[in-house]
Design an enzyme around this catalytic site. Sequence first.
Site, short mmCIF file in Angstrom:
data_model
loop_
_atom_site.label_atom_id
_atom_site.label_comp_id
_atom_site.label_asym_id
_atom_site.label_seq_id
_atom_site.Cartn_x
_atom_site.Cartn_y
_atom_site.Cartn_z
N SER A 40 -78.24 -44.42 11.29
CA SER A 40 -77.19 -43.62 10.67
C SER A 40 -76.59 -42.65 11.68
CB SER A 40 -77.75 -42.91 9.43
OG SER A 40 -76.71 -42.47 8.58
N ASP A 154 -76.67 -48.18 5.10
CA ASP A 154 -77.39 -47.22 5.95
C ASP A 154 -78.82 -47.67 6.26
OD1 ASP A 154 -78.84 -44.81 6.80
OD2 ASP A 154 -77.11 -43.70 6.07
#
Length: 288
Positions: A40, A154
């Site tokens: 991320s 993510d």
Amino acid sequence: MSQKIALVLSGGGARGLAHIGVIEELEKHDFEITSIAGTSMGALVGGVYAHGKLSEFRDWMISLDHFELFKLVDFTLGAAGIVKGEKVLNAMKEFIPDVKIEELPIPYSATATDIIKHQEVVFTSGSLYDAIRASIAIPTVFTPIKKNGAVLVDGGVMNNVPISNVKRTKGDKLVVVHVNANIPAITPVLNKKEEEEKESKYKKWLSNISEFLSSSKEKEHSLGFLSLIDNTLATGMLQLAQLTIKNGNPDILIETSRDTCGTYDFYKAKEVIETGRLAAQKVLDDIK
């Protein structure tokens, strides 16, 4: 002689800007980053560093005011997510060109999650921006990436501290940076008047949609939409991250608090970067 390190950077939204301060402090202490893995925001900062463009990215983030930040949010009415996430990456491409991961000067990986096959996907080749975009796709917030039958979100959903994905070399040390730690927050000494004015303008300008976008300082039991998602994901991710760190047994662990800022508080870039610097200083000075 520089100490070589394999660097692992966790996800954490705006808290991941602390990675910038940590990396700058590691270099000041004569550490040589020979490989890097991120999830991320850790994938974004790590990728920019591996590209040799960290200072440009840092200066850009600090320079953005509330209006410029909002212009980079490309809303969509799709059910899979409320933000496309393309505007911010396209803006970055204006001063940080895309590059193939395999052409970066050091080994780099970005971690995403395939929610169809329920497995993590590790990018070690191909477009750097494609890898970053997949890794930062917070479920229901950023639209997922569809690629070769996979639906990518993510990487923090499965592996927010990607120790398993960093390339190791003989003689290196493993350094892990976790920006979601359950520890007290550090408050750096900055120009408080300037920061308070910036925060006030930001919150005032977004007043009509703050319930939707703000993830911090909200009334108990009255979480906005993004806050609810953020806190739900964080609960499970924190436990998994702690277990990953314990099993990974890093040589150096640098942590910043989850309470440093909200996940979407990118207007606090200067403060968060300094928080990372201070956390790194404390750990590295103690080691010395």
